[in-house]
Design an enzyme around this catalytic site. Structure first.
Site, PDB file in Angstrom:
ATOM      1  N   LYS A 289    -111.264 -31.536 -23.144  1.00 17.83           N
ATOM      2  CA  LYS A 289    -111.796 -32.056 -21.858  1.00 17.83           C
ATOM      3  C   LYS A 289    -113.194 -31.237 -22.054  1.00 17.83           C
ATOM      4  O   LYS A 289    -113.283 -30.181 -22.056  1.00 17.83           O
ATOM      5  CB  LYS A 289    -110.795 -31.066 -20.938  1.00 17.83           C
ATOM      6  CG  LYS A 289    -111.628 -30.919 -19.511  1.00 17.83           C
ATOM      7  CD  LYS A 289    -110.559 -30.368 -18.553  1.00 17.83           C
ATOM      8  CE  LYS A 289    -111.267 -29.940 -17.040  1.00 17.83           C
ATOM      9  NZ  LYS A 289    -110.391 -29.681 -16.085  1.00 17.83           N
ATOM     10  N   GLU A 293    -115.443 -30.180 -14.728  1.00 18.19           N
ATOM     11  CA  GLU A 293    -115.088 -29.084 -14.116  1.00 18.19           C
ATOM     12  C   GLU A 293    -115.258 -27.902 -14.725  1.00 18.19           C
ATOM     13  O   GLU A 293    -114.370 -26.769 -14.864  1.00 18.19           O
ATOM     14  CB  GLU A 293    -113.363 -29.056 -13.733  1.00 18.19           C
ATOM     15  CG  GLU A 293    -113.141 -30.546 -12.931  1.00 18.19           C
ATOM     16  CD  GLU A 293    -111.711 -30.337 -12.518  1.00 18.19           C
ATOM     17  OE1 GLU A 293    -110.794 -30.021 -13.276  1.00 18.19           O
ATOM     18  OE2 GLU A 293    -111.593 -30.935 -11.480  1.00 18.19           O
ATOM     19  N   ASP A 372    -107.989 -38.423  -9.060  1.00 26.52           N
ATOM     20  CA  ASP A 372    -106.975 -37.421  -9.714  1.00 26.52           C
ATOM     21  C   ASP A 372    -105.559 -37.336  -9.026  1.00 26.52           C
ATOM     22  O   ASP A 372    -105.233 -36.698  -8.335  1.00 26.52           O
ATOM     23  CB  ASP A 372    -107.776 -35.960  -9.236  1.00 26.52           C
ATOM     24  CG  ASP A 372    -107.380 -34.866  -9.949  1.00 26.52           C
ATOM     25  OD1 ASP A 372    -106.443 -35.165 -10.974  1.00 26.52           O
ATOM     26  OD2 ASP A 372    -107.780 -33.866  -9.574  1.00 26.52           O
ATOM     27  N   GLU A 400     -98.441 -32.179  -8.764  1.00 31.39           N
ATOM     28  CA  GLU A 400     -99.541 -31.773  -8.126  1.00 31.39           C
ATOM     29  C   GLU A 400     -99.759 -32.005  -6.823  1.00 31.39           C
ATOM     30  O   GLU A 400     -99.812 -31.165  -5.765  1.00 31.39           O
ATOM     31  CB  GLU A 400    -100.727 -31.525  -9.028  1.00 31.39           C
ATOM     32  CG  GLU A 400    -102.091 -30.832  -8.333  1.00 31.39           C
ATOM     33  CD  GLU A 400    -103.453 -30.917  -9.252  1.00 31.39           C
ATOM     34  OE1 GLU A 400    -103.263 -31.475 -10.584  1.00 31.39           O
ATOM     35  OE2 GLU A 400    -104.445 -30.206  -8.719  1.00 31.39           O
TER      36      GLU A 400
HETATM   37  C1  GCU Z   1    -106.958 -31.531 -11.358  1.00 31.48           C
HETATM   38  C2  GCU Z   1    -106.290 -30.051 -11.520  1.00 31.48           C
HETATM   39  C3  GCU Z   1    -106.971 -29.317 -12.404  1.00 31.48           C
HETATM   40  C4  GCU Z   1    -107.055 -29.817 -13.813  1.00 31.48           C
HETATM   41  C5  GCU Z   1    -107.741 -31.176 -13.732  1.00 31.48           C
HETATM   42  C6  GCU Z   1    -107.678 -31.815 -15.106  1.00 31.48           C
HETATM   43  O1  GCU Z   1    -108.174 -31.657 -11.175  1.00 31.48           O
HETATM   44  O2  GCU Z   1    -106.332 -29.974 -10.380  1.00 31.48           O
HETATM   45  O3  GCU Z   1    -106.149 -28.008 -12.472  1.00 31.48           O
HETATM   46  O4  GCU Z   1    -107.686 -28.800 -14.680  1.00 31.48           O
HETATM   47  O5  GCU Z   1    -107.152 -32.021 -12.826  1.00 31.48           O
HETATM   48  O6  GCU Z   1    -107.242 -32.981 -15.243  1.00 31.48           O
HETATM   49  O7  GCU Z   1    -108.508 -31.468 -15.911  1.00 31.48           O
END
Ligand code: GCU
Length: 685
Positions: A289, A293, A372, A400
């Site tokens: 990843k 984020e 998401d 989630e």
């Molecule tokens: C969502 C989730 C996160 C996760 C992210 C991802 O946003 O809330 O906790 O890290 O997906 O898929 O990387």
């Protein structure tokens, strides 16, 4: 075996109707190496299952025995030739050739044949499932049942942190880690058995957000344990994958850069990977990843996602390994006032321009929707957009945004819709299922991954009924033509009860549960409206004035996001005719219309209802139907084990509180915004 946790569908119960098959007390193996660990495990599973269900003590025919009247023949097939490719890197075809199996009845004997030992393992589980589901053996096998998995990679992604917590985990703590140490115990083996039995062949064992101790996974600190884990999984045909910190060069390597084109960075990785694969030879690759984020990535250095992925892929190639690179890259620091930036566009905008640039051991992992894992999203336009890139679909069985394993939400119907989506990519086989099977574009690698819903709770998934998503994901990934009902029935019969009334009642709960959840939560594809951070429970404006790009844009006249050509243009990322359908307020299907359009409350939907009346009706209906599901469950008291009954009952109580809040808050919110009353005069606050 111990009782610290449930055995779920591997807790085979005695079955009486197959008396004739009690003659199958012998087996013999032809063509496989008897010391092959997967063959040993397959025999162990076969013996265990037959003993528990039919009371058989399975024996191997040895040279001195005269041929018994009936036996199970486990045979290496020579129908397809085993070809070793020139490089170490395998391919979809090689994986599937090894995994395919055929079961047939020859005279008195049952024959399980495969090219690879893992095919035999899958054949054994298929046979045991047939017995456990009370299916008729001759009907199932007499014409020969040949199964070739539909998806080459069938993966579970754990979001387990090494301190033992699980990101978005709703079933206890991690069973892989505690206090930054890797745990290996009986449960590890049973986990491998459970997931192999439904056809999973790959696991990523740590969170995609690689921080703290997890960054040290690729150091001496964890090699021995990881090697052991890799061996355990390999014994069940499961490949071990690790999530990688893209900035390892900085965080553990002491360099000051993670620029993929920097020679020092490459040299560091080369040496690191040599060490990693020497110490964990069974490792199959990494999940990354990056630039997402807050995670580091190649954008920091002005490089593309392809530069980052290819750098790592080139280095691991000599070990036959692959790099799975996530497409979840978007701006998470958006200004809510900015209506031009559209998070939904980001995946396509970031990854499409480099279609064809990703090397052949890179796989792009694409979330099913552009946002998401909401209860309803359109399918990501990257699926059917990318034509020259290995790709796999990512779904989430960790609930989630779909009830957190408190609310019942059987996700297989949703996955079926996603797989069946026609992308119109210009090829004959153009559904998402075709693309991720590798068929459409002849991909070297492809498949499907799910963010898993497991933890160390007694029953693995928190709510017993959430086990249907774990079971179902595996079954669907293996045989994508199975329907949601068949899968639910298998799960119930194997895990909960074989009684027809119980089976039917639970099916009546599971099958509509996703639709019900959708009804009482966010309407018409708009998504979100959840409590920030935890993501459980209603908060209509929870994400409205935030930085995450997740808005509903409601005012006193209407709601929805204009993603048409007059808005953000997202609808145009699809191939025709999908693009025109989504772009048009008139043509867009109701269930997605607020995802693509900003509509007034009195806009009339295809259903004939106005948007506002739809909101009221669906919320009242959803809450009522949730109550009906809970009432159905209550009728099972005494007919399912007390443990299961109590567990699910308690969750239903919480689900009803949740459904009521959603119903009342959403209805009141939109009544107060719009001033339009419910035409049936029901109570709105
Ligand atoms: C969502 C989730 C996160 C996760 C992210 C991802 O946003 O809330 O906790 O890290 O997906 O898929 O990387």
């Amino acid at each position: 075996m111990n009782d610290n946790y449930a055995k779920l569908w591997l807790d085979y119960k005695p079955r009486n109707i197959h008396q004739e098959y009690k003659r199958l007390t012998y087996f013999c193996i032809e063509g496989f190496d008897r010391s092959d660990i997967i063959i040993c495990n397959a025999i162990k599973e076969l013996s265990f299952g037959l003993r528990k269900m039919l009371g058989i003590s399975l024996k191997e025919i040895d040279e001195n025995d005269s041929t018994p009247e009936a036996y199970i023949l486990i045979r290496k097939t020579n129908k397809i030739s085993e070809k070793k490719s020139a490089d170490k890197l395998s391919s979809n075809k090689e994986i599937l050739d090894r995994e395919e199996f055929e079961i047939s009845i020859r005279g008195n004997n049952l024959c399980i044949e495969a090219l690879g030992s893992v095919g035999i393992l899958y054949g054994v589980f298929d046979f045991l499932r047939t017995i456990a589901c009370d299916r008729n053996i001759p009907d199932t096998y007499s014409k020969g049942r040949k199964i070739r998995p539909t998806n080459p990679l069938r993966m579970l992604d754990h979001w387990d942190n090494m301190d033992g917590n699980i990101e978005r985990g709703y079933s206890g703590k991690s069973f892989f880690y505690e206090n930054n140490e890797i745990i290996i115990n009986e449960r590890t083996y049973d986990y491998a058995r459970l997931i192999a039995s439904v056809g999973i062949n790959a696991v990523v064992i740590n969170n995609v957000n690689v921080k703290a101790a997890a960054s040290y996974m690729i150091t001496d600190r964890y090699f021995d344990k990881l090697n052991k884990l890799g061996e355990i999984f390999a014994g069940y045909g499961i490949g071990l994958f690790i999530s990688l910190n893209y900035a390892s060069t900085i965080e553990i390597g002491g360099l000051d850069s993670a620029d993929p084109l920097d020679e020092n960075v490459r040299a560091w990785w080369k040496e690191k990977m040599a060490e990693v694969f020497r110490r964990i030879p069974s490792l199959k690759g990494f999940l990354v990843k990056a630039d997402s984020e807050g995670r580091p990535g190649p954008f920091t250095y002005g490089r593309t996602q392809a530069d980052g992925a290819n750098m790592l892929a080139d280095i691991v190639k000599e070990y036959g390994a692959i790099i799975i690179w996530r497409c979840f890259v978007y701006n998470c620091r958006q200004d809510w006032r900015d209506t031009k930036t559209d998070r939904a566009r980001a995946g396509y905008d970031n990854f499409m321009p480099m279609d064809g640039d990703y090397h052949d051991n890179v796989i792009l992992q694409i979330k099913n929707g552009p946002m998401d894992f909401q209860i309803r999203e359109p399918v990501s336009p990257l699926l059917g957009g990318l034509r020259k890139t290995n790709q796999m679909l990512e779904v989430q069985i960790a609930q989630e945004y779909t009830g957190q394993q408190i609310d019942v939400c059987y996700l297989i119907p949703m996955f079926k819709e996603i797989l069946g989506f026609k992308t119109y990519c210009g090829k004959e086989n153009d559904t998402v299922a075709d693309i991720i099977s590798g068929e459409t574009f002849g991909s070297r690698f492809s498949g499907i991954a799910a963010v898993t819903n497991t933890g160390n709770d007694f029953n693995w998934t928190g709510n017993y009924l959430a086990g249907a998503n774990l079971f179902g994901f595996g079954r669907l990934a293996f045989e994508n033509n199975l329907d949601a009902e068949t899968i639910a029935e298998e799960f119930i019969r194997m895990t909960i009860s074989d009684d027809d009334r119980v089976v039917n009642t639970i099916k009546e709960i599971l099958l509509p549960s996703r639709a019900i959840y959708e009804k009482y939560t966010c309407p018409l594809g708009i998504g979100w409206m959840v409590t920030p951070a935890t993501h459980y429970g209603c908060s209509v404006d929870g994400y409205e004035y935030d930085r995450w790009g997740t808005y509903h844009r409601a005012d006193h006249l209407g709601l929805g996001v204009d993603r048409s050509d007059k808005g953000t243009g997202y609808a145009l990322q699809y191939n025709e005719p999908n693009s025109s359908v989504y772009n048009s307020k008139k043509k867009c299907p109701d269930e997605l219309v607020l995802f693509f359009h900003h509509l007034s409350y009195d806009h009339v939907l295809h259903s004939g209802k106005t948007v506002i009346q739809h909101i009221y009706d669906s919320h009242f209906e959803g809450f009522d139907e949730a109550k009906e599901m809970a009432a159905k469950w209550e009728t099972l008291k005494g007919d399912v084990s007390n443990e299961i009954y109590t567990n699910v009952s308690e969750r239903f109580k919480r689900q009803l509180l949740n459904a009521r809040e959603w119903c009342d808050q959403v209805n009141s919110y939109f009544y107060r915004k719009s001033g339009i009353p419910d035409k049936y005069g029901r109570q709105i606050w």
